[in-house]
Structures are given as structure tokens and as C-alpha cells.
Design a protein around this motif. Structure first.
Motif, mmCIF file in Angstrom:
data_model
loop_
_atom_site.group_PDB
_atom_site.id
_atom_site.type_symbol
_atom_site.label_atom_id
_atom_site.label_comp_id
_atom_site.label_asym_id
_atom_site.label_seq_id
_atom_site.Cartn_x
_atom_site.Cartn_y
_atom_site.Cartn_z
ATOM 1 N N THR A 141 76.251 -20.518 41.544
ATOM 2 C CA THR A 141 77.438 -20.055 42.258
ATOM 3 C C THR A 141 78.708 -20.622 41.620
ATOM 4 O O THR A 141 79.786 -20.061 41.770
ATOM 5 C CB THR A 141 77.387 -20.472 43.740
ATOM 6 N N THR A 142 78.539 -21.732 40.924
ATOM 7 C CA THR A 142 79.663 -22.331 40.197
ATOM 8 C C THR A 142 79.334 -22.332 38.715
ATOM 9 O O THR A 142 78.286 -22.844 38.316
ATOM 10 C CB THR A 142 79.927 -23.766 40.683
ATOM 11 N N TYR A 143 80.206 -21.757 37.951
ATOM 12 C CA TYR A 143 79.984 -21.685 36.513
ATOM 13 C C TYR A 143 81.323 -21.468 35.832
ATOM 14 O O TYR A 143 82.352 -21.265 36.485
ATOM 15 C CB TYR A 143 78.997 -20.561 36.144
ATOM 16 N N TYR A 144 81.302 -21.537 34.505
ATOM 17 C CA TYR A 144 82.527 -21.371 33.723
ATOM 18 C C TYR A 144 82.280 -20.346 32.626
ATOM 19 O O TYR A 144 81.193 -20.272 32.061
ATOM 20 C CB TYR A 144 82.949 -22.708 33.091
ATOM 21 N N LEU A 145 83.289 -19.585 32.343
ATOM 22 C CA LEU A 145 83.235 -18.573 31.296
ATOM 23 C C LEU A 145 84.296 -18.875 30.250
ATOM 24 O O LEU A 145 85.386 -19.341 30.573
ATOM 25 C CB LEU A 145 83.468 -17.179 31.877
ATOM 26 N N PHE A 146 83.955 -18.598 29.010
ATOM 27 C CA PHE A 146 84.842 -18.915 27.892
ATOM 28 C C PHE A 146 84.907 -17.736 26.929
ATOM 29 O O PHE A 146 83.971 -16.930 26.830
ATOM 30 C CB PHE A 146 84.298 -20.119 27.097
ATOM 31 N N TRP A 147 86.000 -17.677 26.183
ATOM 32 C CA TRP A 147 86.087 -16.826 25.009
ATOM 33 C C TRP A 147 86.515 -17.703 23.829
ATOM 34 O O TRP A 147 87.413 -18.549 23.966
ATOM 35 C CB TRP A 147 87.114 -15.702 25.187
ATOM 36 N N TYR A 148 85.836 -17.458 22.694
ATOM 37 C CA TYR A 148 86.165 -18.140 21.447
ATOM 38 C C TYR A 148 86.391 -17.091 20.363
ATOM 39 O O TYR A 148 85.775 -16.034 20.370
ATOM 40 C CB TYR A 148 85.023 -19.048 20.990
ATOM 41 N N LYS A 149 87.243 -17.443 19.421
ATOM 42 C CA LYS A 149 87.511 -16.594 18.255
ATOM 43 C C LYS A 149 87.010 -17.312 17.010
ATOM 44 O O LYS A 149 87.274 -18.511 16.823
ATOM 45 C CB LYS A 149 89.024 -16.347 18.123
ATOM 46 N N GLN A 150 86.275 -16.601 16.154
ATOM 47 C CA GLN A 150 85.796 -17.180 14.902
ATOM 48 C C GLN A 150 86.390 -16.397 13.734
ATOM 49 O O GLN A 150 85.888 -15.346 13.360
ATOM 50 C CB GLN A 150 84.268 -17.180 14.819
ATOM 51 N N PRO A 151 87.465 -16.900 13.141
ATOM 52 C CA PRO A 151 88.035 -16.240 11.969
ATOM 53 C C PRO A 151 87.151 -16.471 10.757
ATOM 54 O O PRO A 151 86.178 -17.235 10.837
ATOM 55 C CB PRO A 151 89.397 -16.930 11.813
ATOM 56 N N PRO A 152 87.450 -15.833 9.631
ATOM 57 C CA PRO A 152 86.619 -16.002 8.429
ATOM 58 C C PRO A 152 86.454 -17.450 7.988
ATOM 59 O O PRO A 152 85.470 -17.783 7.329
ATOM 60 C CB PRO A 152 87.367 -15.170 7.382
ATOM 61 N N SER A 153 87.369 -18.327 8.341
ATOM 62 C CA SER A 153 87.258 -19.734 7.943
ATOM 63 C C SER A 153 86.083 -20.437 8.605
ATOM 64 O O SER A 153 85.632 -21.483 8.122
ATOM 65 C CB SER A 153 88.554 -20.473 8.267
ATOM 66 N N GLY A 154 85.563 -19.897 9.690
ATOM 67 C CA GLY A 154 84.319 -20.420 10.243
ATOM 68 C C GLY A 154 84.405 -21.123 11.577
ATOM 69 O O GLY A 154 83.481 -21.020 12.378
ATOM 70 N N GLU A 155 85.465 -21.880 11.818
ATOM 71 C CA GLU A 155 85.471 -22.641 13.071
ATOM 72 C C GLU A 155 85.705 -21.732 14.265
ATOM 73 O O GLU A 155 86.390 -20.724 14.158
ATOM 74 C CB GLU A 155 86.529 -23.755 13.024
ATOM 75 N N LEU A 156 85.119 -22.078 15.373
ATOM 76 C CA LEU A 156 85.346 -21.327 16.598
ATOM 77 C C LEU A 156 86.572 -21.900 17.300
ATOM 78 O O LEU A 156 86.634 -23.089 17.577
ATOM 79 C CB LEU A 156 84.132 -21.399 17.527
ATOM 80 N N VAL A 157 87.497 -21.039 17.612
ATOM 81 C CA VAL A 157 88.748 -21.447 18.234
ATOM 82 C C VAL A 157 88.714 -21.076 19.708
ATOM 83 O O VAL A 157 88.485 -19.914 20.062
ATOM 84 C CB VAL A 157 89.946 -20.765 17.541
ATOM 85 N N PHE A 158 88.929 -22.057 20.557
ATOM 86 C CA PHE A 158 88.931 -21.850 22.009
ATOM 87 C C PHE A 158 90.099 -20.954 22.401
ATOM 88 O O PHE A 158 91.226 -21.166 21.979
ATOM 89 C CB PHE A 158 89.037 -23.211 22.689
ATOM 90 N N LEU A 159 89.820 -19.945 23.241
ATOM 91 C CA LEU A 159 90.874 -19.053 23.726
ATOM 92 C C LEU A 159 91.158 -19.241 25.203
ATOM 93 O O LEU A 159 92.310 -19.337 25.619
ATOM 94 C CB LEU A 159 90.497 -17.589 23.461
ATOM 95 N N ILE A 160 90.083 -19.266 26.017
ATOM 96 C CA ILE A 160 90.302 -19.344 27.454
ATOM 97 C C ILE A 160 89.054 -19.881 28.147
ATOM 98 O O ILE A 160 87.936 -19.724 27.655
ATOM 99 C CB ILE A 160 90.661 -17.964 28.052
ATOM 100 N N ARG A 161 89.262 -20.554 29.268
ATOM 101 C CA ARG A 161 88.192 -20.970 30.170
ATOM 102 C C ARG A 161 88.535 -20.466 31.563
ATOM 103 O O ARG A 161 89.688 -20.540 31.991
ATOM 104 C CB ARG A 161 88.073 -22.494 30.212
ATOM 105 N N ARG A 162 87.538 -19.965 32.256
ATOM 106 C CA ARG A 162 87.737 -19.455 33.607
ATOM 107 C C ARG A 162 86.602 -19.963 34.479
ATOM 108 O O ARG A 162 85.443 -19.855 34.109
ATOM 109 C CB ARG A 162 87.755 -17.930 33.574
ATOM 110 N N ASN A 163 86.912 -20.534 35.657
ATOM 111 C CA ASN A 163 85.821 -20.926 36.542
ATOM 112 C C ASN A 163 85.495 -19.793 37.507
ATOM 113 O O ASN A 163 86.300 -18.889 37.737
ATOM 114 C CB ASN A 163 86.134 -22.242 37.260
ATOM 115 N N SER A 164 84.325 -19.864 38.079
ATOM 116 C CA SER A 164 83.782 -18.762 38.862
ATOM 117 C C SER A 164 84.533 -18.514 40.158
ATOM 118 O O SER A 164 84.347 -17.462 40.793
ATOM 119 C CB SER A 164 82.305 -19.004 39.150
ATOM 120 N N PHE A 165 85.357 -19.430 40.573
ATOM 121 C CA PHE A 165 86.111 -19.254 41.820
ATOM 122 C C PHE A 165 87.501 -18.680 41.590
ATOM 123 O O PHE A 165 88.237 -18.443 42.551
ATOM 124 C CB PHE A 165 86.218 -20.583 42.563
#
Lengths: 114, 115
Positions: free
Chosen positions: B30-54
Motif C-alpha cells: 500500500t506504500t511504495y515509491y515510483l521513480f523515473w531515470y534517464k540514461q543518456p549515451p554516457s551510461g549513468e542513470l540520472v534521477f528525474l523524479i520520485r513519487r510516493n504512493s499517497f
């Protein structure tokens, strides 16, 4: 420059070689992670470290051996790898292992096993 | 079991087009978190957003916007007026509350923005 640095960026190794991947973070984080990213597959969590203690080993073969000498450094020691182990290996860190934190990732090490 | 599905493997658009990346998740928590990450050609994953379930409020950050709908277990990401620099692989991820910080990633969507 990101807060998580991985070296080397690229590595080619034979199946009988022994090599190590290094990860270093200067963010003051207490948790560090190894992920494997293969072509056409989702990111796979390999290991989780919290305050230098391994808290999760996600059924990873013993030819991968992690080491966390302190909270800023994480290594992945490799030996007798297989061609299917070729992948991008990503290191990440977070303030601690609480689930409300996202990760900060390094740029990865592109590993090719020949 | 927890699972994240990004059904779109690759998307190709022309610059200035709007594009939506879909993310559907499965969890019994019932409680969880959702994320989006961007991975450009350089390889590292870049944090975009975090959202909680509430927090089902939609969020906008510049050209980026996110639509979280618990009723359909979706957390879609829209880029308005896309640019070539948006070309990357985008990952949606799910994390449970409690226990170790273990992000479950979707397979990713490769976005190509052409001039």
C-alpha cells in the motif's frame, strides 16, 4: 562529474583473467549497490551494501566477488567469467537503505568477456 | 510480486513533438515509491523524479510532466516539445516501503528525437 565514479570505463578480459571494478562515492552515502545491465534485459540488482556490510546477494554466481572496505568504496572482483557476463556494470549509492531514497548512479563499466 | 512494465521498447519522434512514455507497475504494497531515470549515451542513470504512493498529484518540471494514476497502476512521463538532447533510454522503477532500498526497474524505453 557525478558524485559516483566508476573505473575503468571499459574493460576487455579473457575468461581466465582476474580483474576488479572500482566504485567511489563522495556523497557521504552509507549504502552502495552493484547492478548489471545486459542488452535487452532489465537492470539486475547484484549486491547491496549498508555501512560496509553486505545485506543482499541476489543469487549472483561466485565468479563475482564484491568488497566494500569502507562506505565510500565498492569493488567488484571478477574471475573466470563467461561471455554472457559481458554487460554494463553500474554502481549506485543512496543515503541509506531506506526505500524512499533514489539512487545516484555512476557511469558504469562496459565489460566485454572474450 | 513487484513488477514494472514499459511496453514501448523504442519511440522515434521529430523535434518539438510531444511524447509520452508509459509505465505500468504491479505491487501488493500500500506504500511504495515510483521513480523515473534517464540514461543518456554516457551510461549513468540520472534521477528525474520520485513519487510516493499517497501523492497522486501530477507534477510538472519544465518540459517534463508526470501523470500518476493509482486506479490504473500507471506512472506515465510526458516530454513536451521534445529536443534532440532528450534522446536517451528512460527507466521507470518501483521501490517498496520498508526493507532494503531495492529498486525494481522496467526494461526501459529508448527515445530517439530527430532534428
Amino acid at each position: 562529474e557525478t558524485g559516483v565514479t566508476q573505473t575503468p570505463r571499459h574493460l576487455v578480459m579473457g575468461m581466465t583473467n582476474k580483474k576488479s571494478l572500482k566504485c567511489e562515492q563522495h556523497l557521504g552515502h552509507n549504502a552502495m549497490y552493484w547492478y548489471k545491465q545486459s542488452a535487452k534485459k532489465p537492470l539486475e540488482l547484484m549486491f547491496v551494501y549498508s555501512l560496509e556490510e553486505r545485506v543482499e546477494n541476489n543469487s549472483v554466481p561466485s565468479r563475482f566477488s564484491p568488497e566494500c572496505p569502507n562506505s565510500s568504496h565498492l569493488f567488484l572482483h571478477l574471475h573466470t567469467l563467461q561471455p554472457e557476463d559481458s554487460a554494463l556494470y553500474l554502481c549506485a549509492s543512496s543515503p541509506d537503505t531506506g526505500t524512499h531514497y533514489g539512487y545516484t548512479f555512476g557511469s558504469g563499466t562496459r565489460l566485454t568477456v572474450v | 510480486a513487484q513488477k514494472v512494465t514499459q511496453a514501448q521498447t523504442e519511440i522515434s519522434v521529430v523535434e518539438k513533438e510531444d511524447v509520452t512514455l508509459d509505465c505500468v507497475y504491479e505491487t501488493r504494497d500500500t506504500t511504495y515509491y515510483l521513480f523515473w531515470y534517464k540514461q543518456p549515451p554516457s551510461g549513468e542513470l540520472v534521477f528525474l523524479i520520485r513519487r510516493n504512493s499517497f501523492d497522486e498529484q501530477n507534477e510538472i518540471s519544465g518540459r517534463y510532466s508526470w501523470n500518476f494514476q493509482k486506479s490504473t497502476s500507471s506512472f506515465n512521463f510526458t516530454i513536451t516539445a521534445s529536443q534532440v538532447v532528450d534522446s536517451a533510454v528512460y527507466f521507470c522503477a518501483l521501490s517498496r516501503s520498508g526493507g532494503y532500498n531495492k529498486l525494481i526497474f522496467g526494461a526501459g524505453t529508448r527515445l530517439a528525437v530527430h532534428p
